[in-house]
Design a protein around this motif. Structure first.
Motif, mmCIF file in Angstrom:
data_model
loop_
_atom_site.group_PDB
_atom_site.id
_atom_site.type_symbol
_atom_site.label_atom_id
_atom_site.label_comp_id
_atom_site.label_asym_id
_atom_site.label_seq_id
_atom_site.Cartn_x
_atom_site.Cartn_y
_atom_site.Cartn_z
ATOM 1 N N PRO A 283 0.785 -1.238 0.000
ATOM 2 C CA PRO A 283 0.000 0.000 0.000
ATOM 3 C C PRO A 283 0.817 1.288 0.000
ATOM 4 C CG PRO A 283 0.166 -0.823 2.228
ATOM 5 C CD PRO A 283 0.917 -1.806 1.364
ATOM 6 N N GLU A 284 2.146 1.216 -0.244
ATOM 7 C CA GLU A 284 2.966 2.422 -0.133
ATOM 8 C C GLU A 284 2.471 3.573 -0.998
ATOM 9 O OE1 GLU A 284 7.588 4.022 -0.455
ATOM 10 O OE2 GLU A 284 7.134 1.926 -0.898
ATOM 11 N N PRO A 285 2.204 3.372 -2.303
ATOM 12 C CA PRO A 285 1.764 4.532 -3.096
ATOM 13 C C PRO A 285 0.457 5.128 -2.599
ATOM 14 C CG PRO A 285 1.571 2.499 -4.366
ATOM 15 C CD PRO A 285 2.353 2.165 -3.131
ATOM 16 N N ALA A 286 -0.454 4.274 -2.135
ATOM 17 C CA ALA A 286 -1.732 4.780 -1.634
ATOM 18 C C ALA A 286 -1.544 5.552 -0.331
ATOM 19 C CB ALA A 286 -2.710 3.636 -1.447
ATOM 20 N N PHE A 287 -0.758 5.004 0.598
ATOM 21 C CA PHE A 287 -0.495 5.697 1.855
ATOM 22 C C PHE A 287 0.091 7.084 1.584
ATOM 23 C CE2 PHE A 287 0.042 1.613 4.568
ATOM 24 C CZ PHE A 287 -1.253 1.728 5.049
ATOM 25 N N ARG A 288 1.093 7.131 0.742
ATOM 26 C CA ARG A 288 1.793 8.397 0.492
ATOM 27 C C ARG A 288 0.929 9.397 -0.267
ATOM 28 N NH1 ARG A 288 7.782 6.636 -1.476
ATOM 29 N NH2 ARG A 288 7.917 8.910 -1.811
ATOM 30 N N MET A 289 0.087 8.886 -1.150
ATOM 31 C CA MET A 289 -0.821 9.768 -1.879
ATOM 32 C C MET A 289 -1.906 10.310 -0.950
ATOM 33 S SD MET A 289 -1.113 10.943 -4.985
ATOM 34 C CE MET A 289 -2.082 11.137 -6.496
ATOM 35 N N LEU A 290 -2.466 9.457 -0.114
ATOM 36 C CA LEU A 290 -3.526 9.892 0.802
ATOM 37 C C LEU A 290 -3.017 10.904 1.825
ATOM 38 C CD1 LEU A 290 -5.313 6.501 1.499
ATOM 39 C CD2 LEU A 290 -6.434 8.528 0.588
ATOM 40 N N ARG A 291 -1.833 10.648 2.363
ATOM 41 C CA ARG A 291 -1.341 11.482 3.455
ATOM 42 C C ARG A 291 -0.655 12.755 2.988
ATOM 43 N NH1 ARG A 291 1.169 6.436 7.035
ATOM 44 N NH2 ARG A 291 -0.854 5.511 7.602
ATOM 45 N N HIS A 292 0.035 12.676 1.848
ATOM 46 C CA HIS A 292 0.867 13.813 1.451
ATOM 47 C C HIS A 292 0.662 14.264 0.000
ATOM 48 C CE1 HIS A 292 2.891 13.059 5.231
ATOM 49 N NE2 HIS A 292 3.197 11.834 4.843
ATOM 50 N N GLY A 293 -0.142 13.539 -0.782
ATOM 51 C CA GLY A 293 -0.340 13.923 -2.185
ATOM 52 C C GLY A 293 0.961 13.994 -2.954
ATOM 53 N N GLU A 294 1.854 13.028 -2.712
ATOM 54 C CA GLU A 294 3.215 13.120 -3.239
ATOM 55 C C GLU A 294 3.321 12.963 -4.756
ATOM 56 O OE1 GLU A 294 6.420 11.013 -1.250
ATOM 57 O OE2 GLU A 294 5.099 10.669 0.461
ATOM 58 N N PHE A 295 2.359 12.282 -5.372
ATOM 59 C CA PHE A 295 2.487 11.926 -6.785
ATOM 60 C C PHE A 295 1.390 12.597 -7.618
ATOM 61 C CE2 PHE A 295 3.381 8.208 -4.012
ATOM 62 C CZ PHE A 295 4.769 8.261 -4.074
ATOM 63 N N ASP A 296 1.646 12.706 -8.904
ATOM 64 C CA ASP A 296 0.620 13.223 -9.809
ATOM 65 C C ASP A 296 -0.456 12.167 -10.071
ATOM 66 O OD1 ASP A 296 2.024 15.763 -10.383
ATOM 67 O OD2 ASP A 296 3.484 14.449 -11.363
ATOM 68 N N ILE A 297 -0.010 10.913 -10.165
ATOM 69 C CA ILE A 297 -0.888 9.781 -10.467
ATOM 70 C C ILE A 297 -0.446 8.637 -9.560
ATOM 71 C CG2 ILE A 297 -1.791 8.304 -12.326
ATOM 72 C CD1 ILE A 297 0.023 10.325 -14.147
ATOM 73 N N ALA A 298 -1.392 7.845 -9.079
ATOM 74 C CA ALA A 298 -0.989 6.753 -8.194
ATOM 75 C C ALA A 298 -2.007 5.629 -8.229
ATOM 76 C CB ALA A 298 -0.818 7.245 -6.759
ATOM 77 N N GLU A 299 -1.516 4.438 -7.929
ATOM 78 C CA GLU A 299 -2.377 3.300 -7.665
ATOM 79 C C GLU A 299 -2.998 3.494 -6.288
ATOM 80 O OE1 GLU A 299 -1.974 -1.604 -7.361
ATOM 81 O OE2 GLU A 299 -0.197 -0.352 -7.695
ATOM 82 N N MET A 300 -4.296 3.193 -6.184
ATOM 83 C CA MET A 300 -5.020 3.484 -4.955
ATOM 84 C C MET A 300 -5.997 2.363 -4.630
ATOM 85 S SD MET A 300 -5.697 5.666 -2.461
ATOM 86 C CE MET A 300 -4.802 7.105 -3.044
ATOM 87 N N SER A 301 -6.101 2.019 -3.364
ATOM 88 C CA SER A 301 -7.130 1.101 -2.889
ATOM 89 C C SER A 301 -8.508 1.622 -3.297
ATOM 90 C CB SER A 301 -7.045 0.997 -1.365
ATOM 91 O OG SER A 301 -8.275 0.640 -0.781
ATOM 92 N N LEU A 302 -9.334 0.753 -3.881
ATOM 93 C CA LEU A 302 -10.678 1.163 -4.273
ATOM 94 C C LEU A 302 -11.473 1.640 -3.067
ATOM 95 C CD1 LEU A 302 -12.992 1.429 -6.315
ATOM 96 C CD2 LEU A 302 -13.441 -1.020 -6.003
ATOM 97 N N SER A 303 -11.352 0.952 -1.952
ATOM 98 C CA SER A 303 -12.101 1.341 -0.757
ATOM 99 C C SER A 303 -11.643 2.690 -0.227
ATOM 100 C CB SER A 303 -11.953 0.269 0.325
ATOM 101 O OG SER A 303 -12.664 0.621 1.486
ATOM 102 N N TRP A 304 -10.337 2.867 -0.103
ATOM 103 C CA TRP A 304 -9.832 4.144 0.398
ATOM 104 C C TRP A 304 -10.237 5.275 -0.532
ATOM 105 C CZ3 TRP A 304 -4.131 2.301 1.518
ATOM 106 C CH2 TRP A 304 -4.152 1.430 2.625
ATOM 107 N N TYR A 305 -10.137 5.036 -1.841
ATOM 108 C CA TYR A 305 -10.501 6.085 -2.789
ATOM 109 C C TYR A 305 -11.985 6.437 -2.694
ATOM 110 C CZ TYR A 305 -11.928 8.341 -7.071
ATOM 111 O OH TYR A 305 -12.511 9.209 -7.968
ATOM 112 N N ALA A 306 -12.850 5.420 -2.625
ATOM 113 C CA ALA A 306 -14.295 5.674 -2.580
ATOM 114 C C ALA A 306 -14.655 6.567 -1.398
ATOM 115 C CB ALA A 306 -15.055 4.360 -2.511
#
Length: 331
Positions: free
Chosen positions: A40-63
């Motif tokens: 879950p590293e890309p999702a964690f980092r995207m959720l917490r810090h918005g580090e990337f322009d595009i990222a793989e994300m858990s469907l549940s977390w994203y929803a």
């Protein structure tokens, strides 16, 4: 010549995305910097810090972000991870759990109540096996390492969740009998896979169960989506369709290689035959992208998310995705 837009993608190096990593496929108008990271590293980092322009994300977390006042991401209907999850229910051999219905009243571990794999499992068990979500008690925490916590949730009062101790792990608790069962995406180390020891799978032949499930429902569960940071999307809305086309092309390359019998692309001895079997069971395009082709799968997941108290209202599948991608027929 106009310069391309530099964007960074964080996503695991799947076979279906590898052509984007190597540059064999290039998204139109984009200079893509692909950072291969396992979830879950890309999702964690995207959720917490918005580090990337595009990222793989858990469907549940994203929803769960879709209804936020300030929406942080927008997804495209590209699904880098799908998996049947019946193989991911583990039980203590002395728990008395022989059939799915036996889970009622038991103590069930889960790294996170809201993780996508667990949402699917809780929903399938409720729909098809008479195990309502509120009929078990959930214990959450780290699978192999202690200290894991999840984002606070506002759940219905009849859903019981308890965090495990700061020095405990779910894998060890399952082996000792402190919990009766475990829903987890990653196999616990306490499971030996040889039929011996204190931990076994609930379904001894999960492949047969999963194939039967698909035959009856037509659902191949979606685990992850690709999201674009909202500010990037608002500034360059054309990026959504460009990325979608590129992901589709990369996937098609990987799919063709699965059937190649001149030399094996992977170390799986019967890879081409298994690919043929998958095509026969799931259809010609067994890894579809696009909203239209996945509407039933997504609607089922969103119903589960709502029924489990994770979303404040039942979302419609089209609410998840950039409008520019909704009318694209992608198979």
């Amino acid at each position: 010549m106009p310069s391309k837009l530099p964007l960074t993608l964080a996503c695991w190096d799947y076979d279906r995305t590898n052509a984007l990593l190597t540059g064999r496929v290039r998204a139109e108008g984009i200079e893509l910097n692909y950072l291969p990271m396992m979830m879950p590293e890309p999702a964690f980092r995207m959720l917490r810090h918005g580090e990337f322009d595009i990222a793989e994300m858990s469907l549940s977390w994203y929803a769960r972000t879709v209804t936020q006042t300030s929406r942080p991401f927008i997804a495209i209907p590209v699904f880098p991870s799908r998996m049947f999850r019946h193989s991911c229910v583990y039980v203590n051999a002395d728990s008395g759990i022989k059939e799915p219905e036996d889970l009622k009243g038991k103590r069930v571990g889960c790294p996170e109540y809201q993780m996508t794999a667990a949402v699917w499992l809780k929903g399938i068990l409720a729909d098809r096996h008479g195990v309502p979500v509120n009929s078990v008690g959930y214990l959450t925490g780290g699978l192999e390492q202690s200290g894991r916590t999840e984002t606070p949730m506002n759940l219905p009062a009849d859903i019981r969740i308890e965090a495990i101790g700061p020095d405990q792990t779910l894998s060890a608790m399952l082996a000792s009998g402190e919990i009766d069962a475990l829903y987890t995406a990653h196999a616990p180390s306490s499971f030996t896979g040889d039929g011996e020891g204190p931990v076994r799978r609930l379904w001894s032949d999960p492949i047969a169960v999963e194939q039967h499930y698909f035959a009856e429902t037509g659902i191949f569960p979606i685990m992850h989506v690709i999201v674009i940071r909202q500010d990037v999307y608002e500034a360059h809305r054309w990026v959504a369709r460009s990325l979608m086309k590129a992901f589709e092309e990369a996937r098609d390359i990987a799919r063709a290689e699965l059937f190649e019998s001149t030399a094996l692309k992977t170390m799986l001895p019967w890879q081409p035959l298994w690919a043929e079997q998958s095509r026969a069971l799931l259809g010609g395009q067994f890894w579809p992208y696009g909203l239209r082709e996945n509407e039933k799968v997504l609607d089922t997941f969103l119903r589960y998310s709502f029924e489990q108290g994770l979303s404040e209202r039942r979302l419609a599948p089209e609410e998840l995705f950039a409008p520019e991608t909704l009318d694209v027929a992608v198979i």
